[in-house]
Every structure is written in structure tokens, then in C-alpha cells.
Design an enzyme around this catalytic site. Structure first.
Site, mmCIF file in Angstrom:
data_model
loop_
_atom_site.group_PDB
_atom_site.id
_atom_site.type_symbol
_atom_site.label_atom_id
_atom_site.label_comp_id
_atom_site.label_asym_id
_atom_site.label_seq_id
_atom_site.Cartn_x
_atom_site.Cartn_y
_atom_site.Cartn_z
ATOM 1 N N THR B 181 0.859 -1.181 0.000
ATOM 2 C CA THR B 181 0.000 0.000 0.000
ATOM 3 C C THR B 181 0.895 1.231 0.000
ATOM 4 O OG1 THR B 181 -0.029 0.271 2.379
ATOM 5 C CG2 THR B 181 -1.670 -1.195 1.449
ATOM 6 N N TRP B 442 -19.524 16.328 13.144
ATOM 7 C CA TRP B 442 -18.715 15.767 12.065
ATOM 8 C C TRP B 442 -19.065 16.393 10.719
ATOM 9 C CZ3 TRP B 442 -14.661 13.278 13.558
ATOM 10 C CH2 TRP B 442 -14.666 12.490 14.722
#
Lengths: 539, 539
Positions: B181, B442
Site C-alpha cells: 500500500t 462531524w
């Protein structure tokens, strides 16, 4: 990568969580029962709780003697997902075989379709392990029965919670379902499917036929016959609508209407069914079959005229597939390749009417017994089909000696004789034991039957090899002709003249019969025919 | 059932035996190279023999630094099927990361695309384990290079036999491929795929998208990026035609022409590519895209206007899919359900533009960190996505400490925040670390970016959270506008007023930039943007 077991649980939970609105239908003579995967899941949980209340534990066997309907489908997942093993028993077996398999599997609970209770009552005294009888009755009520203790399925499960914590810690190699073959010799032989084998077979069925959530599957194959060829599993896994026609499977008017009304896209069955369907349609039925996408035919050879007739006259597109109880069952499927667009219609039918190409994930050999080598890819050289793979059995249940005959050095010897053409399509020639060897030359009983069944007056034809002083063995024809028609041996011989590979293929003798004997899975009972011949009963 | 390992071997042998006539294409600037699975198999055998001649043994790592072409595809099967492990290295990594991963994987042989040789020459001195360099050159000849010992791939393999006995006795849990990754913090982290995980992922891709032999796949996703999302495997297993566009992947005129000429049915890629395609088509390109059946978009969120525009104006039907290197990558796919026929176009796009439904065979939780429970299926409550299943990683290669952060109690904690609606569709809200928390509430940077990118003058938008004395954190917009256009912060704020969930979502400040920094896998580099902001470089 995670060491995560392949379990049926993940199929069931996916359907419950993501497809609770999708439908499951059971067809009854007087009603169509409809419910959803949401309902299905709740009842499957109730079933698992109910089984647990009886003391059923991991690895215990539980049998079904049931039709294709939603209750049977609840057993398909409820039993293995709680850790037990569902033994789907064939109710068409002779009763001595039926009691044999229920004892051999050591089934503790027996689920019985209401109208099959009389079968079990008759063999009750022979059953050594069954402790509970659960009756699958459409009314939900317990019918009168001498079986005891007996419960009505719907009443019984309704007492239990609609939630169940299906275990995640099963081993993927744990048994999940089991099924006995209708052996032509000796006792039936059991095949045990594992969670792993079923999950992998399901994926293979999916990628072979491109089965998706948007399909609608009609289960014509009995659910005791190699897990209804795996179709129920790919449906639950995919959230696919499924229709279970129960006793109405043989009601062609009803089947046709359901296909048209519910827009069925996928179904499968044996040629006997397609023959009944064709006969029905030939009498004038008109239905819209345009929704049909995949129709797999297997179990025995589908006569070419039948495949052609259904496709060309009725838009009913059959493809053959091949496999057996020991192969879960998908081994090969006769889908044409995308570049075969310029084949003539006859060439295309030859492909679709073959046994097909090997499914993704299996290994296959076709072995010439004389050379011990793989046959040439020429469509001519014959050999026995051997299979290997993660959904191929490696033994018959508790049958070490008989297992050795079929499972040799890591291969399943199918007992089927076939060829492979240059494109890799397998064609079945015969069962090793049904091949006729006349004057040193092989005659395929299956090929010969197909040629004879193309005669317009012939309904069914079976060829057996019978002893002959000169040629060691010669073919003998057992023929059923259309009601009201007449046909002589001479006319048939004349008809065959320019159609068979060589003149010695033409039977010298025929028996004209009202019906051919069939095995419990609807195949021609050639062993029975050979015995009848030996006893002088075929004339 | 047989204890038969799931190996890539069975895919390769099936293609060779049953689909030797089917084509594989490599696209070069000046030619289209075509050969068949028959040719492919022979060269893959030669490659396996050649690797064996170098002493490569089971478990040894072999790396590729290569484009999408037929030679890379030969490595995809030749290396794992002979028992070694193919490490597909990302050539867009910073060189210090590249040398790190080649050393960390302990690669013994390095296969290098001819025009990437200069990268390796530059880091040659840092490579501690590579013993051989094999150059993938289109001419077949060895170019001048300081690397040694170096071979030309075509010349080298041509010396070896066209037959190879690929071993059947590998363990299905043996490593087959590996991929690192592009970690945003610290060194790249390796994920090792096993034969089993790839076989199972392949089946799942097949049943999700209904991929069949009759498809034609175009590999736009780089083959170093989570195995090109698994598409090469389902193609080889299914005998499906595949097209590998190499350097021409970014040549939109060429890509469009190939789709139309070769009748491509399946492709997948990241939104950056679809954006380039859309821009190209908007300039007047006209192509017949009617063959396209499945286009999967993943890697980052596909802006809704882009999905709509491509579908409605150009008949280019994108669906989102979700996953990552750790998930092989398929975790979810946004296919609508068959009963969603009465949805409005907007509702349908909302489904197709979600992350989708869980793939068959996986288990998923979306966990609210505060309650520790699964979020409600209401499309509102947010939680971190956890995954479990046979193609989900359980560790980073040789990284026990960092593994503990992501792999907890049998679950992969993705670091992605999402919701699930009542139909089970997942929608990604953000990366846990990219969520902006402003005044206790959020804000999804992804949602906000999508809204901003729908502005006709905006090309790209990235939102980062930046410190604020009053609200702890506030959103900050990094914007690229169309060349030649002008746009002010006030105009953008006005545009957002009636589109965002609450007024505190509207950024007070924006930076207008020529381009946004991207990671090596073409995602917005938010870590880089946050650093630039901290250094006062964003104004």
C-alpha cells in the site's frame, strides 16, 4: 489472508440482511404461497432453535423426505448453519432402500411432507435411529399419524425465537448436507457435502451461468437430487427470487404459466420433464417464455430433437450440463463460446447438446482404458471420464470397500464414457456398463437411443446389450411408441439404415412396451431391462 | 469431498486447454499486439522454466515494475503457478519507497519495463537482494543498461521449453502475489495474497458482475494496484478476451477507440481516469460505447456529476465499487437491486454512486466508535467499516506492530467511515483521519468535495480540517478551477449555501491552486495538503 472458513452461514446472513424483501414462492395445487427472505430467515432461525431444543448437536444427521417448497428450503440452511447435517432422502426409493439410508445415515430427526407420511408409517419399525418426526403440512396442523413423537412443523417452530446466532466457528470441512445415489447394484451409496464444497460449487455455478440477483429461478430438479443441482444455494447467496413448485412440478400447464407469469429466467431439470413439457406444448399451449435465459438439462442425455423442438418452436433454450451426486453435481456445461457465431444451426446444436466444457475450478481427464492415456481431442477416441476438484467426493459414506472402486489415486472415476472434441467439449457416449460391444466394436447405447427417439412415432427408447453366439453381444431395442400409432421392427430398421454409424448398430430385435421402467431418479432402468430380457420377459 | 487445493494453476490450465483461440491484446503507441491464450500459455511455461533455471524456488519473491501488457500478465500466472511469489511494485512510488519495498520483500529477480529501467538504475546501489534484472522490451532486444546481470525477457524465455508441469502440490494458503500500500505515514506496508484468497476473490468478482467468457475486459487499473482489482484472474479463468493498454491508458482518444473497436464490455478504474475521459468526450469525441456492460469505479469517490454525465451523454454506465489493497480489493459493489425499477433517476444514481452492497462471502460491520455497536441501517449514523472474510488480509507483511493497529480481533479495521441505508448500501463518509470535527459536529470532507466539484467551474476540490481557536477545527477548501475561468471564495460560499447539510460545513477559507497534489495511486494527498497548510503555503 484471514483464515476464514467457507460456510453457508455467510450466504444465509447476506440474504437476510441485504435482500429481506426478495420473494420465495411455493406452488400448491390450490394456491401460491409467497413470502420473503426476511420471513424465511426468521423461520430458519426458529427451526435452528427448535432443533437445538431436541438436543441436536454439531454433526448430527437430520433427514428430509420432502418436496420442493419453502419448508424444505428452510431445512437446507437451518440444519447445516446450526452445525447439523441435512440428509435429503429420495422418497421415490424402494422402501427397503429408504429405511436402509435413514438407518445408515443414523438420522435423528425426520422431516416428512404430509402426503408422504404413509411411506414412513409403513417402514417405522425398521427405523433404528429416528427419535422425532416432524410433519411438513400445508395446513400447519398435525395430521393423524401413527408416528410418535410427531410434531407439525409450523406449530413446532412457531414456539421458538426468531433469532439465532448461527455459529461462525464451524470448520469449512464439516459436513453440511448428504445425499444417497440410487445405486443400480446393492445398497444406495451416501455422498457427504461439506460447507466448503457447497460454497465453492455455488460460486462455480454462478460464474458458469452468470446467475445474478436479478434472475428468477424455478426449481424443477427435486431437492433430494444432488441438492437440486445447487441452485437453491446460489439463489440464497445472491438474493435471487426462487420458486419451488412442489407437487406441481409435473403439472405442465402450471409450470408453463408460472414461467410466463413470474418471468422465470433460470431453471434446470431432467429430459423426462422436458419431454412432458414438449408433449404438452405440442397440444397447443401458448406461453411467453421470453424471460428464460438459462435452462440446464442433465441427469441423462437430452434428445436432440427435443432440444431443437423446444428451442425453435417454443423459445425454450435448453443447454446440457453434466455431473452426478458425487460431483455436487456441476462438472461440465454446454455453453457455446463467444466466437462460435458462424456455426451452422446443426453445429451449434451439437455444441449445446454436448456435455459441455469443464467448470472453472475442476480438473478432468478422459482416459482410454487400453492405453491409460488421455484421449485425443478429436471427438472420436473414447475413454472414461475422471474428475478431481474441491466439490468432487472422495468416498462413499462409511463404505471403504466400495469407495475404492470409484475413487482411485485422487480421481473420481465416473463410470461414464465420453469423448472430447478439439474445442474441449465433452460428449457422453455411454455408461461404461451400458456400452454394447458387438464383434469387438463399441456401440453407444445413448447415441443409438437418440437416433431412435428422433422417429416421430417413438416416445422412448432404451438400448441394452444382449448375449449373441456370433457377435458376443448385440444391441436390443426397448421401444415405447406414441399412443394410437403402430410401428414395426422392420420400419424402425429401415429408418435407422442411413442414420447409424455402421450397420451392426441396427438392433435385430425390438420389444414394444407400454412404458420403460425407470429408476427412482427417472432414468431408464437398464439393469431392470437386462434382467427382464434374461428372464424372457422382453418380446 | 476431496481435499483439493484452490490454486491459480487450474485457471491457467483451463484457459490453455479450452480457450487457446481467445485473444489477449497489448496496446502500444504504434501497434496493437495480439496473441492467443494458446501463445500465452506457451510463454508462461517458458517463463516458469526460465525462473527455475535461475534457482527460483517455492516461496521466493520475484518483482515486477511493469505496465499493463501481456508480459506482465505472463508474470501474473507464471510466477505463482510455479510456486514463487510475484511482487507487483508501483513504479510511481517515490524512489526511497521503491527501494524500501524491493528490499523488504527480498525480491530476487526484478522484471522491469524498458522505459522504467532508468528508475532502477538510479536506485541500483540500494537494492540488497535482487540478483537478476529482466527487461520487458517491446523490441525483444536488451537495451543498453548499467544493470547487471540483465536479460531481455523475450530473448531469455525463448531459450526454454514451451511446456511446464505446474505443480499441483502447492498449499492453497501459499503466497501467490504481493502488493504494498502507498502508506500516507511511514514506509509502505505489504499485503500478501494467497492462491486461496485469489481464487475465492475471483469467484466473488465473477458472481458480482456476472463476468463470462463472452465478455471483453479492458484493464485500465494498473496491474500493480491490488492485482488490477482481480480482473486478470477472472479473465484467464473464464477464457475471456482481455486488453492491456500499457502507456496508452491515459490516451483517451486511444482508449475510446479501443472500447468501440474491440467491443469492450467490462472495465474498471479510478475517478481520475473517468474525469480525463469525460473532459476528452466533452471536447467532441463520438464513440459507440453500446458494448459496455460493467464499469466499476473505485479507489476514491466518483463525483456524481461525472457518473451522470458519462452515463447520460455518452452511454458510459459507471457503478462504484469499494475496497483496498487489504481487501483484494472487492468488498462492496453498487449494483442496484432488480426491484428498484421504480426509483427516480436521482434515487438510482444515489444507489449507483454508493459504495454498494457487501460481496458474497464476506462479513462486514460498520461500528460506531462511541457506542461500539453496529450503526443503524438509516443512512445517517456513521461508523468505521470493518471487514472479515477469506480474501481480507490479516496482517501487513513482516510488520507485527503496525498490523496490530488495523487487524483487531479477527476484523480488518478499514479506517473508512461510512453509513448503511435501509437497503444495505454502504456510503463512504470519509477516512477516519480526514473527517473534520467542527464544534463537536462531524463534517464529511468527501461529501463536501462532491458538492463543490458539482460547480461547473471547479475541476478538483479537496477539503482538509484546519485548527480553529473557536470550533477546534474548521473545513478548508483546496480548489482547482477550469482553465480560463475565475471563481472567488464568496461565489463558492454562495453556491454552497442551499446545498450543504448545515452552514458550518461551508469553508471560510479556500486556496485556489493550479493542481492538487496526488498520492502515487492518484488520490488527493490530504496529508500533503495539511502539511502545506501548516507551513503557510496554502493561501
Amino acid at each position: 489472508m484471514m483464515d476464514y472458513p467457507l460456510l453457508l452461514r455467510s450466504f444465509l446472513l447476506r440474504a437476510a440482511k441485504y435482500f429481506p424483501k426478495k420473494e420465495i414462492l411455493s406452488i400448491y395445487p390450490d394456491e401460491i404461497f409467497r413470502y420473503t427472505y426476511g420471513d424465511y430467515f426468521k423461520r430458519t432461525c426458529q427451526l435452528a432453535n427448535a432443533l437445538e431444543s431436541l438436543g441436536i448437536k454439531r454433526g448430527d444427521r437430520v433427514a428430509s423426505l420432502a418436496l420442493n417448497n419453502h419448508r424444505h428450503l428452510e431445512l437446507y440452511f437451518g440444519v447445516p448453519c446450526m452445525g447439523a447435517v441435512l440428509h435429503t432422502a429420495n422418497f421415490r426409493l424402494p422402501t427397503q432402500h429408504l429405511s436402509y439410508i435413514l438407518n445408515h445415515a443414523e438420522d435423528k430427526v425426520l422431516f416428512i411432507e404430509e402426503d408422504l407420511v404413509f411411506i414412513v408409517e409403513a417402514i417405522r419399525d425398521q427405523l433404528k435411529t429416528v427419535e422425532h418426526f416432524v410433519i411438513l403440512s400445508q395446513s400447519g396442523k398435525l395430521p393423524e399419524t401413527t408416528l410418535s413423537p410427531a410434531y407439525s412443523y409450523d406449530e413446532w417452530i412457531s414456539e421458538f425465537p426468531e433469532e439465532y446466532d448461527f455459529p461462525e466457528d464451524l470448520n469449512e470441512n464439516d459436513p453440511a448436507l448428504m445425499c444417497y445415489t440410487s445405486a443400480t447394484t446393492g445398497d444406495p451409496k451416501g455422498v457427504v457435502y461439506t460447507h466448503r464444497s457447497i460454497v465453492l460449487h455455488t460460486y462455480a455455478v454462478g460464474v458458469t451461468f452468470g446467475t445474478l440477483e436479478s434472475d428468477c429461478a424455478l426449481h424443477i430438479v427435486p431437492m433430494f437430487h444432488a441438492n437440486a443441482w445447487g441452485l437453491p444455494f446460489i439463489c440464497v447467496g445472491g438474493g435471487t427470487k426462487q420458486i419451488l413448485p412442489g407437487r406441481e412440478t409435473l403439472n405442465m400447464e402450471k409450470i408453463c404459466r408460472i414461467i410466463a407469469d413470474e418471468k422465470v429466467t433460470v431453471t434446470c431439470g431432467v429430459p423426462t420433464i422436458w419431454l412432458m413439457l414438449y408433449d404438452y406444448l405440442e397440444k397447443g399451449g401458448k406461453y411467453d417464455f421470453s424471460s428464460l435465459r438459462v435452462i440446464a438439462s442433465g441427469g441423462s442425455a437430452c434428445p436432440l430433437y427435443l432440444m431443437k423442438g423446444l428451442n425453435e418452436k417454443y423459445n425454450f433454450p435448453i443447454r446440457q450440463a453434466y455431473g452426478g451426486t458425487e460431483t455436487s453435481p456441476l462438472a461440465t456445461a454446454a455453453l457455446e463460446k463467444s466466437y462460435m457465431t458462424d456455426l451452422s444451426p446443426d453445429e451449434l446444436y451439437s455444441v449445446r447438446n454436448s456435455a459441455g466444457l469443464l467448470a472453472l475450478g475442476l480438473d478432468m481427464r478422459i482416459v482410454n482404458a487400453e492405453t491409460g492415456k488421455d484421449v485425443r481431442m478429436d471427438g472420436e477416441e473414447m475413454g472414461e471420464i475422471w474428475l478431481k476438484g474441491p466439490w468432487i467426493a472422495d468416498e462413499y459414506y462409511k463404505e471403504p470397500e466400495r469407495s475404492k472402486l470409484s475413487f482411485v489415486d485422487g480421481w473420481f472415476h465416473t463410470g461414464d464414457v465420453g469423448t472430447m472434441d478439439e474445442e474441449g467439449y465433452v460428449r457422453l457416449v455411454d455408461r461404461t456398463k451400458d456400452l454394447v460391444k458387438s464383434g469387438g466394436e463399441w456401440i453407444s447405447s445413448v447415441d443409438l437411443e437418440n437416433i431412435i427417439m428422433a422417429h416421430p412415432k417413438v416416445v422412448e427408447a432404451a438400448i441394452i446389450g444382449v448375449p449373441d453366439p456370433k457377435w458376443q453381444e448385440v444391441p436390443f431395442g426397448c421401444i415405447v411408441i406414441q399412443p394410437g400409432e403402430t410401428l414395426t421392427a422392420e420400419e424402425l430398421q429401415e429408418f435407422l439404415k442411413d442414420k447409424v454409424k455402421a450397420s451392426y448398430w441396427i438392433p435385430k430385435e425390438f420389444a414394444f412396451m407400454d412404458a420403460l421402467p425407470k429408476t427412482s431418479v427417472m432414468k431408464f432402468d437398464k439393469k431392470g431391462l437386462r434382467e427382464m430380457y434374461a428372464e424372457g420377459k422382453l418380446t
